[in-house]
Motif scaffolding. Structure first.
Motif, PDB file in Angstrom:
ATOM      1  N   GLU A 158      10.314  17.439 -15.783  1.00  0.00           N
ATOM      2  CA  GLU A 158       9.936  16.027 -15.822  1.00  0.00           C
ATOM      3  C   GLU A 158       8.610  15.796 -15.102  1.00  0.00           C
ATOM      4  O   GLU A 158       7.753  15.047 -15.580  1.00  0.00           O
ATOM      5  N   LEU A 159       8.421  16.462 -13.969  1.00  0.00           N
ATOM      6  CA  LEU A 159       7.172  16.334 -13.223  1.00  0.00           C
ATOM      7  C   LEU A 159       5.987  16.822 -14.049  1.00  0.00           C
ATOM      8  O   LEU A 159       4.931  16.181 -14.076  1.00  0.00           O
ATOM      9  N   GLU A 160       6.154  17.940 -14.730  1.00  0.00           N
ATOM     10  CA  GLU A 160       5.078  18.456 -15.581  1.00  0.00           C
ATOM     11  C   GLU A 160       4.733  17.466 -16.687  1.00  0.00           C
ATOM     12  O   GLU A 160       3.564  17.239 -16.985  1.00  0.00           O
ATOM     13  N   LEU A 161       5.758  16.877 -17.298  1.00  0.00           N
ATOM     14  CA  LEU A 161       5.515  15.891 -18.351  1.00  0.00           C
ATOM     15  C   LEU A 161       4.783  14.668 -17.794  1.00  0.00           C
ATOM     16  O   LEU A 161       3.862  14.140 -18.428  1.00  0.00           O
ATOM     17  N   LEU A 162       5.179  14.234 -16.607  1.00  0.00           N
ATOM     18  CA  LEU A 162       4.512  13.089 -15.987  1.00  0.00           C
ATOM     19  C   LEU A 162       3.071  13.417 -15.614  1.00  0.00           C
ATOM     20  O   LEU A 162       2.181  12.572 -15.737  1.00  0.00           O
ATOM     21  N   LYS A 163       2.830  14.646 -15.171  1.00  0.00           N
ATOM     22  CA  LYS A 163       1.455  15.061 -14.863  1.00  0.00           C
ATOM     23  C   LYS A 163       0.596  15.026 -16.118  1.00  0.00           C
ATOM     24  O   LYS A 163      -0.549  14.578 -16.080  1.00  0.00           O
TER      25      LYS A 163
END
Length: 100
Positions: free
Chosen positions: A73-78
């Motif tokens: 999820e963090l990668e997608l948000l980045k």
């Protein structure tokens, strides 16, 4: 994640799940140590400890799964942030006009 990195196991309720290689390795090492203790002493020495260790390993696996989901999820948000960032998108000021 490759299939070589996971182990299929069944929990107490009969549900199958995938265990990460890290937790599987820990479980295997602990199991070997339990076997050694049982062989040297008796199964009574680990009888009460084993369910606790299993519960800890299950909780560790659950925490690892949640952590992995959050990393994705963090990668997608980045990626979303990079696409929305003004420094990466060359926007013209609101007052500028385009020549046609």
């Amino acid at each position: 994640m490759e299939l070589d990195d996971v182990v299929l196991y069944s929990d107490d309720s009969g549900n199958s799940a995938i265990m990460s290689e890290r937790v599987s390795g820990l479980a295997s090492s602990i199991y070997r140590e339990f076997e050694r203790l049982i062989g040297k002493y008796d199964e009574d020495v680990v009888k009460e400890l084993m369910p606790l260790v299993v519960a800890v390993l299950e909780n560790l696996e659950s925490a690892c799964a949640v952590n992995q989901e959050r990393e994705v999820e963090l990668e997608l948000l980045k990626e979303d942030n990079e696409q929305l960032s003004p420094s990466t998108n060359e926007k013209k000021p609101c007052g500028s006009t385009q020549k046609r």
